[in-house]
Scaffold this motif. Structure first.
Motif, PDB file in Angstrom:
ATOM      1  N   LYS B 198       0.984  -0.820   0.234  1.00 20.52           N
ATOM      2  CA  LYS B 198       0.130   0.321   0.338  1.00 20.52           C
ATOM      3  C   LYS B 198       1.332   1.041   0.023  1.00 20.52           C
ATOM      4  N   VAL B 199       1.838   1.256   0.464  1.00 19.42           N
ATOM      5  CA  VAL B 199       2.577   2.619   1.342  1.00 19.42           C
ATOM      6  C   VAL B 199       4.000   2.277   0.259  1.00 19.42           C
ATOM      7  N   SER B 200       5.091   1.031   0.363  1.00 13.66           N
ATOM      8  CA  SER B 200       6.548   1.181  -0.282  1.00 13.66           C
ATOM      9  C   SER B 200       6.042   1.369  -1.569  1.00 13.66           C
ATOM     10  N   LEU B 201       4.920   0.393  -2.567  1.00 13.87           N
ATOM     11  CA  LEU B 201       5.135   0.267  -3.712  1.00 13.87           C
ATOM     12  C   LEU B 201       5.287   1.876  -4.859  1.00 13.87           C
ATOM     13  N   GLN B 202       4.147   2.651  -4.176  1.00  8.72           N
ATOM     14  CA  GLN B 202       4.199   4.213  -4.904  1.00  8.72           C
ATOM     15  C   GLN B 202       5.789   5.338  -4.874  1.00  8.72           C
ATOM     16  N   MET B 203       5.826   4.727  -3.809  1.00 12.71           N
ATOM     17  CA  MET B 203       7.389   5.859  -3.256  1.00 12.71           C
ATOM     18  C   MET B 203       8.224   5.244  -4.415  1.00 12.71           C
ATOM     19  N   VAL B 204       8.036   3.543  -4.590  1.00  7.77           N
ATOM     20  CA  VAL B 204       9.033   3.218  -5.219  1.00  7.77           C
ATOM     21  C   VAL B 204       9.229   3.214  -7.189  1.00  7.77           C
ATOM     22  N   MET B 205       7.648   3.285  -6.776  1.00  6.95           N
ATOM     23  CA  MET B 205       7.724   3.218  -8.646  1.00  6.95           C
ATOM     24  C   MET B 205       8.494   3.310  -9.850  1.00  6.95           C
ATOM     25  N   PRO B 206       9.071   4.724  -9.722  1.00  5.78           N
ATOM     26  CA  PRO B 206       9.451   5.188 -11.607  1.00  5.78           C
ATOM     27  C   PRO B 206      10.988   3.916 -10.925  1.00  5.78           C
ATOM     28  N   GLY B 207      11.283   3.563  -9.716  1.00  6.83           N
ATOM     29  CA  GLY B 207      12.729   2.798 -10.039  1.00  6.83           C
ATOM     30  C   GLY B 207      12.136   1.578 -10.262  1.00  6.83           C
ATOM     31  N   LEU B 208      10.795   1.058  -9.524  1.00 12.18           N
ATOM     32  CA  LEU B 208      10.644   0.121 -10.327  1.00 12.18           C
ATOM     33  C   LEU B 208      10.450  -0.186 -11.922  1.00 12.18           C
ATOM     34  N   ILE B 209       9.688   1.039 -12.407  1.00 16.72           N
ATOM     35  CA  ILE B 209       9.541   0.920 -13.470  1.00 16.72           C
ATOM     36  C   ILE B 209      10.033   0.377 -13.950  1.00 16.72           C
ATOM     37  N   ALA B 210      11.554   1.782 -13.737  1.00 15.99           N
ATOM     38  CA  ALA B 210      12.930   0.917 -15.174  1.00 15.99           C
ATOM     39  C   ALA B 210      13.851   0.046 -14.758  1.00 15.99           C
ATOM     40  N   VAL B 211      13.807  -0.524 -13.607  1.00 15.30           N
ATOM     41  CA  VAL B 211      13.943  -1.491 -13.646  1.00 15.30           C
ATOM     42  C   VAL B 211      12.793  -2.910 -14.428  1.00 15.30           C
ATOM     43  N   SER B 212      12.067  -2.249 -14.445  1.00 15.41           N
ATOM     44  CA  SER B 212      11.185  -3.475 -15.712  1.00 15.41           C
ATOM     45  C   SER B 212      11.687  -3.143 -17.292  1.00 15.41           C
ATOM     46  N   ILE B 213      11.541  -2.260 -17.320  1.00 17.66           N
ATOM     47  CA  ILE B 213      12.350  -1.826 -18.461  1.00 17.66           C
ATOM     48  C   ILE B 213      13.263  -2.399 -18.983  1.00 17.66           C
ATOM     49  N   VAL B 214      14.495  -2.242 -18.284  1.00 22.06           N
ATOM     50  CA  VAL B 214      15.671  -2.570 -17.726  1.00 22.06           C
ATOM     51  C   VAL B 214      15.479  -4.347 -18.233  1.00 22.06           C
ATOM     52  N   SER B 215      14.768  -4.421 -17.454  1.00 23.21           N
ATOM     53  CA  SER B 215      14.862  -6.021 -18.136  1.00 23.21           C
ATOM     54  C   SER B 215      14.263  -6.466 -19.213  1.00 23.21           C
ATOM     55  N   PHE B 216      13.313  -5.740 -19.413  1.00 23.25           N
ATOM     56  CA  PHE B 216      12.233  -6.081 -20.960  1.00 23.25           C
ATOM     57  C   PHE B 216      13.530  -6.030 -22.150  1.00 23.25           C
ATOM     58  N   LEU B 217      14.212  -5.316 -21.656  1.00 20.93           N
ATOM     59  CA  LEU B 217      15.236  -5.356 -22.710  1.00 20.93           C
ATOM     60  C   LEU B 217      16.070  -6.257 -22.900  1.00 20.93           C
ATOM     61  N   SER B 218      17.257  -6.385 -21.611  1.00 20.06           N
ATOM     62  CA  SER B 218      17.901  -7.326 -21.548  1.00 20.06           C
ATOM     63  C   SER B 218      17.406  -8.263 -21.800  1.00 20.06           C
ATOM     64  N   THR B 219      15.860  -9.364 -21.723  1.00 18.82           N
ATOM     65  CA  THR B 219      15.729 -10.532 -21.750  1.00 18.82           C
ATOM     66  C   THR B 219      15.330 -10.059 -24.030  1.00 18.82           C
ATOM     67  N   TRP B 220      15.470  -9.429 -24.031  1.00 19.24           N
ATOM     68  CA  TRP B 220      15.049  -9.425 -25.169  1.00 19.24           C
ATOM     69  C   TRP B 220      16.366  -9.177 -26.643  1.00 19.24           C
ATOM     70  N   ASN B 221      17.239  -9.024 -25.553  1.00 17.81           N
ATOM     71  CA  ASN B 221      18.484  -8.848 -26.546  1.00 17.81           C
ATOM     72  C   ASN B 221      19.435  -9.662 -25.873  1.00 17.81           C
ATOM     73  N   MET B 222      18.647 -10.912 -25.582  1.00 20.40           N
ATOM     74  CA  MET B 222      19.639 -12.683 -25.694  1.00 20.40           C
ATOM     75  C   MET B 222      19.902 -13.129 -26.129  1.00 20.40           C
ATOM     76  N   PHE B 223      21.343 -13.792 -26.380  1.00 21.85           N
ATOM     77  CA  PHE B 223      21.891 -14.619 -27.386  1.00 21.85           C
ATOM     78  C   PHE B 223      22.278 -15.427 -27.139  1.00 21.85           C
ATOM     79  N   SER B 224      23.502 -15.423 -26.455  1.00 18.94           N
ATOM     80  CA  SER B 224      23.846 -16.293 -26.837  1.00 18.94           C
ATOM     81  C   SER B 224      23.146 -17.782 -25.546  1.00 18.94           C
ATOM     82  N   ALA B 225      22.914 -17.786 -24.834  1.00 21.15           N
ATOM     83  CA  ALA B 225      22.172 -18.619 -24.377  1.00 21.15           C
ATOM     84  C   ALA B 225      21.095 -18.934 -24.772  1.00 21.15           C
ATOM     85  N   PRO B 226      19.991 -18.562 -25.926  1.00 25.24           N
ATOM     86  CA  PRO B 226      18.374 -19.164 -26.372  1.00 25.24           C
ATOM     87  C   PRO B 226      20.063 -19.722 -27.611  1.00 25.24           C
TER      88      PRO B 226
END
Lengths: 297, 288, 412
Positions: B198-226
């Motif tokens: 209820k509380v913390s999530l709102q406060m860290v939301m910008p950071g969370l979105i940043a992490v999510s976006i970086v994760s999306f990009l990293s996963t999209w760009n994976m090459f050697s493992a796949p």
């Protein structure tokens, strides 16, 4: 029942463990265990093409790798790569972040544009630049020719030294946005009044830059440096796409892949990978130290 | 006092250079993708094609011509299935990250518990693991778990390797956000979990979105493992299918350029629409 | 007492049922839900063919195409981890030594019936240390093809090429007269060297496998120097150093001579795929005419659960329709003897006569040894260094010889 669980979870220790358990299972299963499995390989004389002659040979593989002239050459190459790449990234990022820090129309769009190179898959990056550097029809040749800088098309990637530098360029192009954003964040958190106050006090542009801008960046500078060093060491996809196993750009990462899979020397390849890993580990330790030191300030 | 016009000129020049630096290579790829093959192979290059054409895109998305035979798989399938697989894996991983990142950040920054330092290093430590040996071991592990050639396998793998970044980052972000509001909520009688959501999530939301976006990009760009862990279009992501594609067309640069343009669209879209979050999030986490 | 008796009976029944069940498993291989076949793109059958196979046998086959290097990586990794990379594995001859010695391929002697081996040509290429590791899928003599119209432009024909010097002179003339900037569409690589060396009379290695090429009187020595020289003279495009594949260049009409393969005329003379059509023809290699072959075959993984099913797929792939597809679609010369005899009789094989002639002069290279692949890797680097001028040519050859000997020592 839910109430009971809730209360139980309210304990710091319990909650922490519950959160961490899935992560730990994954880490153990998908990272540490496989790593350990192949650590065994590093102590074996294991040539895939002689599978019946596997035997334990302790640290022999490590010694072989350290004495291997190809490995030594690759290390020198990567050190050059890391140094040049890091300097370039830091300088260019600084420049771009300073510009982005100024207020002007379209700043938001420019920021988006700047990030683009970083968002592309590194492997695609390699192919992209390979086409640009192409000796017969590439854009680089075309551009330089039209600007009068060269008289005829060159086969840039044929020259070993040039190829290495172009590989550095590839990495720099891809990685700069990340560091730029880091710097930008710090710059934007510096209150404008500081600059005002300094100006009122009579400080010129350069003094302002040195005492305010650079000072505020100094803390993140260390982190940026280490991150870039680690990233530049780890480059694989881009170089592989650009140059394959060409000697001119054979870094430890590329050589490792070649040794292990092309040549099937799993024992030596694993030993080399762990040597390399150890070096990265040291760098990472530095990094953690550095980001924790910031805490104390 | 510096003269305003001079300043503006300098700024303008720099802005131009920055745009050129970032975008020119992509622009060239775009031009290559709409040039006729004969035009493309000209010295000096035609910066603006005389006869722009979408033929390359058509070939790559619809007709799938190929060199040395088409084999059993149409080139168009490679692209389409690759995009779908990449999307599924990246989106799912990102959801998982979005769920776990605040939990992990919260755990390491707000909770005091035995072994927190060790666990933290344990998570961060995998950055130092050398990739090829891990990949070899991973091949066996995946094989035993029947995860080879599966999207789930890739999702779990990607999520695992996102852990260090998201943990470090969210921890930092949490630490930069004052905990008093949470304390207040706890005093009011909320359980930790309730405060978190209820509380913390709102406060860290910008950071969370940043992490999510970086994760999306990293996963999209994976090459050697796949590359190693997948076999068929059931699970091959775009980065892998694209290189096969390029292998088939390695000198038909117009087709390669079209394929490249298509494959960079999702990252481009994300960057354009979410750049604000990336920047705010990354910078805040870094300053902490 | 009764209870005990009952329990005993149940146990006996259970055990025998179990044993019978186990016997079933041993006797009959379970039906696979699907098979995986890994191959580079030119070894892949069309979707229709795969569907036909499924209709006929009820077995679904997933064709996984990979780039050659990636295929090798995957197979090697699987071998290291002792897991199944795929059920059917495409084995290019250059990978035979590596795959064969790693134990990832099942020995087909005694498993594949002679009836299948007799249908195809070239099974002997895939023999190694007494085992046979693949059923040949296509044959591929390395040949030179060229553009007849190019020679006509300078008033000569292929008949005038008796030695490599004649060959070189023609190339030089073509360049000097501005007809081609880079008349030789080939790379500065192992295959180009083999072409010149073998046809000059060298065998590169003696019958015990020791290198002979670093002996200055061996024709291979001069061949190495000649290849580097051609590059330095500008007869070969510098782009070949970073993009060794010269095929598209020849088919775009940018070269007169091309290192092709048995069947490459199917593409070179196809107006949809090549600008050189219809003037392409094979050139019998000059001097002693010898060449070698780069066939490929299909192997079965040692770790597959469905060897019989895999075999049925292989049998399908060397049967008529897929072999025809392989030739017409991919330009790969069929290994199925009946298919290529029929095609030849129908006049459908372009350059049949030249092929038959060249086929009299084929010698093997030591692909069935564990060290040859690594030798080739170092050879490629050696040629590149010499071409770039980083190393003196004589030293490069000497180093290569020394390298080979120490490499071989590791495998004794």
């Amino acid at each position: 029942m839910i109430k009971r669980v809730s209360v139980w979870l309210d304990n710091e220790q319990h909650l922490a463990y519950v959160i961490l358990v899935p992560a730990l299972i994954l880490l153990l299963g998908f990272a540490y265990y496989p790593a350990f499995q192949s650590f065994r390989f590093s102590m074996l004389r294991y040539n895939l093409k002689l599978p019946n002659r596997i035997k334990f040979n302790g640290l022999d593989n490590y010694i072989y790798v350290l004495k291997d002239p190809v490995f030594i050459a690759s290390v020198l190459r990567v050190l050059y790569f890391m140094v040049i790449a890091t300097i370039a990234v830091m300088v260019i990022s600084l420049g771009i972040s300073l510009v982005l820090n100024k207020k002007f129309r379209g700043r938001g769009i420019l920021r988006a544009i700047v990030i683009i190179p970083w968002a592309l898959p590194p492997v695609v990056n390699g192919h992209l630049w390979k086409w640009i550097f192409n000796g017969d029809y590439g854009a680089l040749n075309g551009l330089l020719l039209q600007l009068g800088i060269i008289k005829d098309y060159h086969f840039w990637l044929n020259n070993s030294f040039v190829a290495l530098n172009l590989a550095v360029f590839l990495f720099v192009w891809r990685y700069t946005p990340f560091i730029t954003i880091l710097f930008l964040g710090v710059l934007q958190s510096v209150p404008g009044q500081l600059y005002e106050a300094a100006r009122v006090d009579g400080a010129g542009v350069f003094k302002q830059f040195y005492y305010i801008t650079m000072a505020s960046l100094s803390r993140i500078g260390g982190v940026a440096l280490i991150l870039t060093l680690i990233a530049s060491f780890n480059v694989f996809d881009g170089i592989y796409a650009l140059m394959g196993f060409s000697e001119s750009t054979k870094t430890p990462m590329i050589y490792n892949y070649e040794l292990t899979f092309e040549m099937g020397r799993f024992g030596r390849g694993s030993a080399m990978a762990y040597l390399v890993g150890f070096f990265l580990f040291l760098l990472t330790l530095f990094y953690i130290r550095m980001s924790f030191q910031k805490d104390k300030i | 006092m510096k003269a305003r016009p001079v300043y503006k000129i300098f700024l303008g020049v720099f802005i131009f250079l920055i745009v050129f630096w970032s975008v020119a290579p992509l622009l060239w790829i775009f031009i290559s993708s709409i040039s006729e093959r004969t035009e493309l192979y000209s010295k000096p290059p035609h910066w603006i094609p005389d006869n722009p054409t979408l033929k390359a895109y058509k070939t790559v998305l619809i007709t799938g011509e190929s060199f040395r035979g088409g084999g059993g798989i149409a080139a168009t399938d490679l692209l389409k299935k690759g995009i779908i697989n990449s999307l599924i894996v990246a989106i799912t991983t990102t959801f998982l990250v979005m769920f776990f990142a605040p939990l992990l950040g919260y755990a390491f920054s707000r909770l005091k518990f035995k072994g927190s330092q060790i666990f933290f290093y344990f998570i961060i430590g995998i950055i130092a693991l050398p990739s090829w040996p891990v990949l070899i071991g991973l091949f066996s592990v995946f094989s035993d778990l029947h995860l080879l050639d599966s999207k789930i396998g890739l999702i779990l793998l990607s999520f695992t390797f996102r852990l260090p970044f998201e943990t470090w980052f969210m921890k930092g972000y949490f630490e930069s956000v004052p905990g008093e509001i949470e304390d207040a909520a706890r005093i009011d009688g909320c359980t930790r979990i309730q405060t978190l959501y209820k509380v913390s999530l709102q406060m860290v939301m910008p950071g969370l979105i940043a992490v999510s976006i970086v994760s999306f990009l990293s996963t999209w760009n994976m090459f050697s493992a796949p590359l190693v862990l997948t076999y068929t279009l059931k699970s091959k992501p775009l980065t892998v299918t694209m290189t096969e594609f390029i292998g088939q067309y390695f000198v038909h640069w117009d087709l390669m350029s079209a394929a490249t343009m298509i494959s960079i669209i999702p990252p481009l879209i994300i960057v354009i629409f979410f750049q604000k979050y990336i920047i705010e999030g990354l910078s805040a986490g870094a300053i902490k | 007492m009764k209870k005990l008796f009952l329990v005993l009976i149940i146990m006996i029944v259970a055990i025998s049922a179990f044993a019978a069940g186990k016997q079933e498993i041993v006797k009959e291989e379970p039906k696979p839900d699907k098979l995986i076949y890994i191959t580079p793109s030119w070894g892949a059958p069309s979707e229709e063919l795969v569907a036909k196979f499924e209709a006929k046998t009820g077995i679904k086959v997933e064709v996984s195409t990979l780039k050659g290097a990636d295929l090798k990586t995957k197979v090697m990794q699987a071998a290291a981890g002792k897991v199944n990379p795929a059920d059917i594995i495409f084995v290019g001859i250059s990978d035979l030594g590596t795959f064969g010695s790693s134990g990832i391929l099942k020995d087909l002697n005694g498993f594949v019936p002679d009836s299948i081996f007799d249908k195809v040509a070239g099974a002997n290429f895939f023999e190694m240390d007494g085992a046979t590791y693949a059923v040949p899928m296509y044959q591929q003599m390395v040949m030179i093809d060229y553009d007849k119209s190019a020679l006509e432009k300078i008033g000569t024909t292929a008949a005038s090429i008796k030695t490599w010097k004649d060959f070189e002179n023609i190339a030089v003339k073509l360049k000097e007269q501005g007809i081609y900037e880079y008349p030789l569409a080939m790379a500065v690589r192992h295959w180009s060297w083999y072409l010149i060396a073998l046809s000059s009379g060298s065998t590169l290695f003696d019958k015990d496998g020791n290198p002979t090429f670093d002996n200055p009187s061996d024709p291979a020595y001069a061949a190495y120097k000649q290849l580097i020289n051609w590059f330095k003279m500008g007869l070969i495009s510098p782009e070949r150093l970073t993009s060794p594949n010269a095929h598209p260049s020849f088919w775009a009409g940018q070269g007169a001579f091309h290192q092709g393969w048995q069947g490459s005329l199917a593409i070179a003379n196809n107006p949809e795929k090549s600008k050189v059509a219809p003037n392409a023809d094979y050139l019998l290699l000059p001097e002693k005419h010898f060449t070698w072959s780069l066939p490929a075959g299909l192997g079965i993984s040692s770790y597959t659960k469905y060897p019989k099913a895999a075999l049925s797929f292989i049998e399908f792939m060397v049967s008529e329709e897929p072999q025809l597809f392989s030739y017409e679609g991919n330009g790969m010369f069929p290994s199925n003897k009946k298919v290529f005899a029929d095609l030849g009789a129908q006049g459908k094989i372009d350059g049949w006569g030249a092929m038959a002639e060249q086929a009299k002069y084929v010698i093997p290279l030591p692909y069935n040894t564990p060290w040859f692949a690594e030798f080739e890797t170092e050879l490629k680097n050696s040629l590149l260094r010499a071409a770039k001028g980083e190393v003196d040519v004589d030293k490069a050859i000497k180093d290569l010889g020394d390298f080979t000997r120490s490499l071989q020592a590791e495998y004794k």
